[in-house]
Design a protein around this motif. Structure first.
Motif, PDB file in Angstrom:
ATOM      1  N   ALA A  71       8.574  24.653 -30.411  1.00 27.20           N
ATOM      2  CA  ALA A  71       9.910  24.179 -30.793  1.00 27.20           C
ATOM      3  C   ALA A  71      11.034  24.883 -30.037  1.00 27.20           C
ATOM      4  O   ALA A  71      12.009  24.223 -29.647  1.00 27.20           O
ATOM      5  N   PRO A  72      10.959  26.204 -29.789  1.00 27.72           N
ATOM      6  CA  PRO A  72      12.045  26.830 -29.030  1.00 27.72           C
ATOM      7  C   PRO A  72      12.197  26.250 -27.618  1.00 27.72           C
ATOM      8  O   PRO A  72      13.318  26.138 -27.106  1.00 27.72           O
ATOM      9  N   GLN A  73      11.089  25.865 -26.997  1.00 24.36           N
ATOM     10  CA  GLN A  73      11.162  25.243 -25.667  1.00 24.36           C
ATOM     11  C   GLN A  73      11.912  23.905 -25.758  1.00 24.36           C
ATOM     12  O   GLN A  73      12.733  23.583 -24.900  1.00 24.36           O
ATOM     13  N   ALA A 120      16.083  14.508 -13.969  1.00 21.76           N
ATOM     14  CA  ALA A 120      16.568  14.542 -12.589  1.00 21.76           C
ATOM     15  C   ALA A 120      17.425  15.785 -12.346  1.00 21.76           C
ATOM     16  O   ALA A 120      17.309  16.442 -11.299  1.00 21.76           O
ATOM     17  N   ARG A 121      18.262  16.128 -13.315  1.00 22.49           N
ATOM     18  CA  ARG A 121      19.127  17.310 -13.182  1.00 22.49           C
ATOM     19  C   ARG A 121      18.280  18.585 -13.072  1.00 22.49           C
ATOM     20  O   ARG A 121      18.542  19.437 -12.220  1.00 22.49           O
ATOM     21  N   LEU A 122      17.287  18.712 -13.937  1.00 24.39           N
ATOM     22  CA  LEU A 122      16.441  19.904 -13.885  1.00 24.39           C
ATOM     23  C   LEU A 122      15.652  19.977 -12.581  1.00 24.39           C
ATOM     24  O   LEU A 122      15.517  21.053 -11.990  1.00 24.39           O
ATOM     25  N   ALA A 123      15.136  18.839 -12.140  1.00 19.27           N
ATOM     26  CA  ALA A 123      14.366  18.812 -10.895  1.00 19.27           C
ATOM     27  C   ALA A 123      15.237  19.206  -9.703  1.00 19.27           C
ATOM     28  O   ALA A 123      14.774  19.880  -8.781  1.00 19.27           O
ATOM     29  N   GLU A 124      16.499  18.815  -9.736  1.00 15.36           N
ATOM     30  CA  GLU A 124      17.410  19.112  -8.627  1.00 15.36           C
ATOM     31  C   GLU A 124      17.949  20.539  -8.697  1.00 15.36           C
ATOM     32  O   GLU A 124      17.939  21.267  -7.708  1.00 15.36           O
ATOM     33  N   VAL A 145      10.746  31.635 -20.529  1.00 15.79           N
ATOM     34  CA  VAL A 145      11.161  30.375 -19.914  1.00 15.79           C
ATOM     35  C   VAL A 145      10.010  29.907 -19.021  1.00 15.79           C
ATOM     36  O   VAL A 145       9.485  30.682 -18.217  1.00 15.79           O
ATOM     37  N   LEU A 146       9.634  28.658 -19.203  1.00 14.87           N
ATOM     38  CA  LEU A 146       8.576  28.060 -18.395  1.00 14.87           C
ATOM     39  C   LEU A 146       9.095  27.749 -16.998  1.00 14.87           C
ATOM     40  O   LEU A 146      10.295  27.809 -16.730  1.00 14.87           O
ATOM     41  N   ASP A 147       8.206  27.353 -16.119  1.00 13.03           N
ATOM     42  CA  ASP A 147       8.592  26.840 -14.816  1.00 13.03           C
ATOM     43  C   ASP A 147       9.381  25.542 -15.023  1.00 13.03           C
ATOM     44  O   ASP A 147       9.067  24.758 -15.924  1.00 13.03           O
ATOM     45  N   VAL A 148      10.385  25.320 -14.216  1.00 11.52           N
ATOM     46  CA  VAL A 148      11.232  24.132 -14.369  1.00 11.52           C
ATOM     47  C   VAL A 148      10.406  22.848 -14.325  1.00 11.52           C
ATOM     48  O   VAL A 148      10.680  21.900 -15.061  1.00 11.52           O
ATOM     49  N   PHE A 177      18.341  26.207 -15.798  1.00 10.11           N
ATOM     50  CA  PHE A 177      19.090  25.752 -16.964  1.00 10.11           C
ATOM     51  C   PHE A 177      20.491  26.341 -16.941  1.00 10.11           C
ATOM     52  O   PHE A 177      20.677  27.509 -16.574  1.00 10.11           O
ATOM     53  N   ALA A 178      21.471  25.556 -17.358  1.00  7.99           N
ATOM     54  CA  ALA A 178      22.830  26.051 -17.561  1.00  7.99           C
ATOM     55  C   ALA A 178      23.029  26.443 -19.022  1.00  7.99           C
ATOM     56  O   ALA A 178      23.894  27.256 -19.334  1.00  7.99           O
ATOM     57  N   ALA A 179      22.238  25.873 -19.914  1.00  9.04           N
ATOM     58  CA  ALA A 179      22.360  26.133 -21.345  1.00  9.04           C
ATOM     59  C   ALA A 179      21.842  27.522 -21.698  1.00  9.04           C
ATOM     60  O   ALA A 179      20.938  28.049 -21.043  1.00  9.04           O
ATOM     61  N   GLN A 180      22.424  28.074 -22.747  1.00  7.92           N
ATOM     62  CA  GLN A 180      21.967  29.353 -23.282  1.00  7.92           C
ATOM     63  C   GLN A 180      20.639  29.136 -24.005  1.00  7.92           C
ATOM     64  O   GLN A 180      20.540  28.271 -24.865  1.00  7.92           O
ATOM     65  N   PRO A 181      19.595  29.900 -23.678  1.00 14.19           N
ATOM     66  CA  PRO A 181      18.300  29.724 -24.361  1.00 14.19           C
ATOM     67  C   PRO A 181      18.401  30.112 -25.838  1.00 14.19           C
ATOM     68  O   PRO A 181      19.173  31.003 -26.194  1.00 14.19           O
ATOM     69  N   PRO A 182      17.616  29.459 -26.703  1.00 18.90           N
ATOM     70  CA  PRO A 182      17.575  29.850 -28.112  1.00 18.90           C
ATOM     71  C   PRO A 182      17.109  31.307 -28.238  1.00 18.90           C
ATOM     72  O   PRO A 182      16.336  31.791 -27.407  1.00 18.90           O
TER      73      PRO A 182
END
Length: 142
Positions: A35-37, A90-94, A109-112, A98-103
């Protein structure tokens, strides 16, 4: 909610796999991931489209034992979620980050590419619900 699991299940027979993938989060028609992911993915989606991300959060279900895990959305609602996830993938692939703050409870953090795959799998759940006209299921297990 450390240790919580986010679940999405596409409509259709359990024996018919949603897709073929090497990603570990797909079991038949169920997408099952930490869930956190998923909350990190939703937080990133909120930077693209806050309104659609709020809907994505809502249809991710919750962990209340008495809540209904079935979500029946109309074509336009599902199409908006599919557009959001397509754009997010598409945004993540490019951008490759992440721009968002992680929970706070996100342990790592996994690989993109893993997140791009997660987004794709959940998008397929919504597409299958739209294609069949049947509800998908979503909930959080703790």
């Amino acid at each position: 909610m450390a240790g919580a699991t986010q679940v999405f299940v596409a409509p259709g027979p359990d024996e018919d796999a949603l897709t073929v993938t090497d990603l570990p989060w797909l079991a038949g028609r169920a997408v099952v991931l930490p869930a956190p992911q998923w909350r990190l993915v939703v937080a990133e989606a909120a930077l693209l489209d806050p309104q659609s991300a709020a809907e994505l959060r809502r249809v991710s279900g919750d962990f209340a034992y008495d809540s209904d895990p079935d979500f029946s959305l109309d074509h336009e609602e599902l199409a908006a979620l599919v557009r959001l996830l397509t754009g997010l993938g598409a945004r993540l692939a490019e951008r490759r980050t992440f721009a968002a703050q992680p929970p706070e409870d996100l342990e790592f953090v996994l690989d993109v590419d893993d997140y791009v795959g997660i987004v794709e799998l959940v998008r397929l759940v919504f597409e299958e619900s739209d294609r069949t006209g049947l509800p998908f299921r979503a909930w959080v297990e703790v």
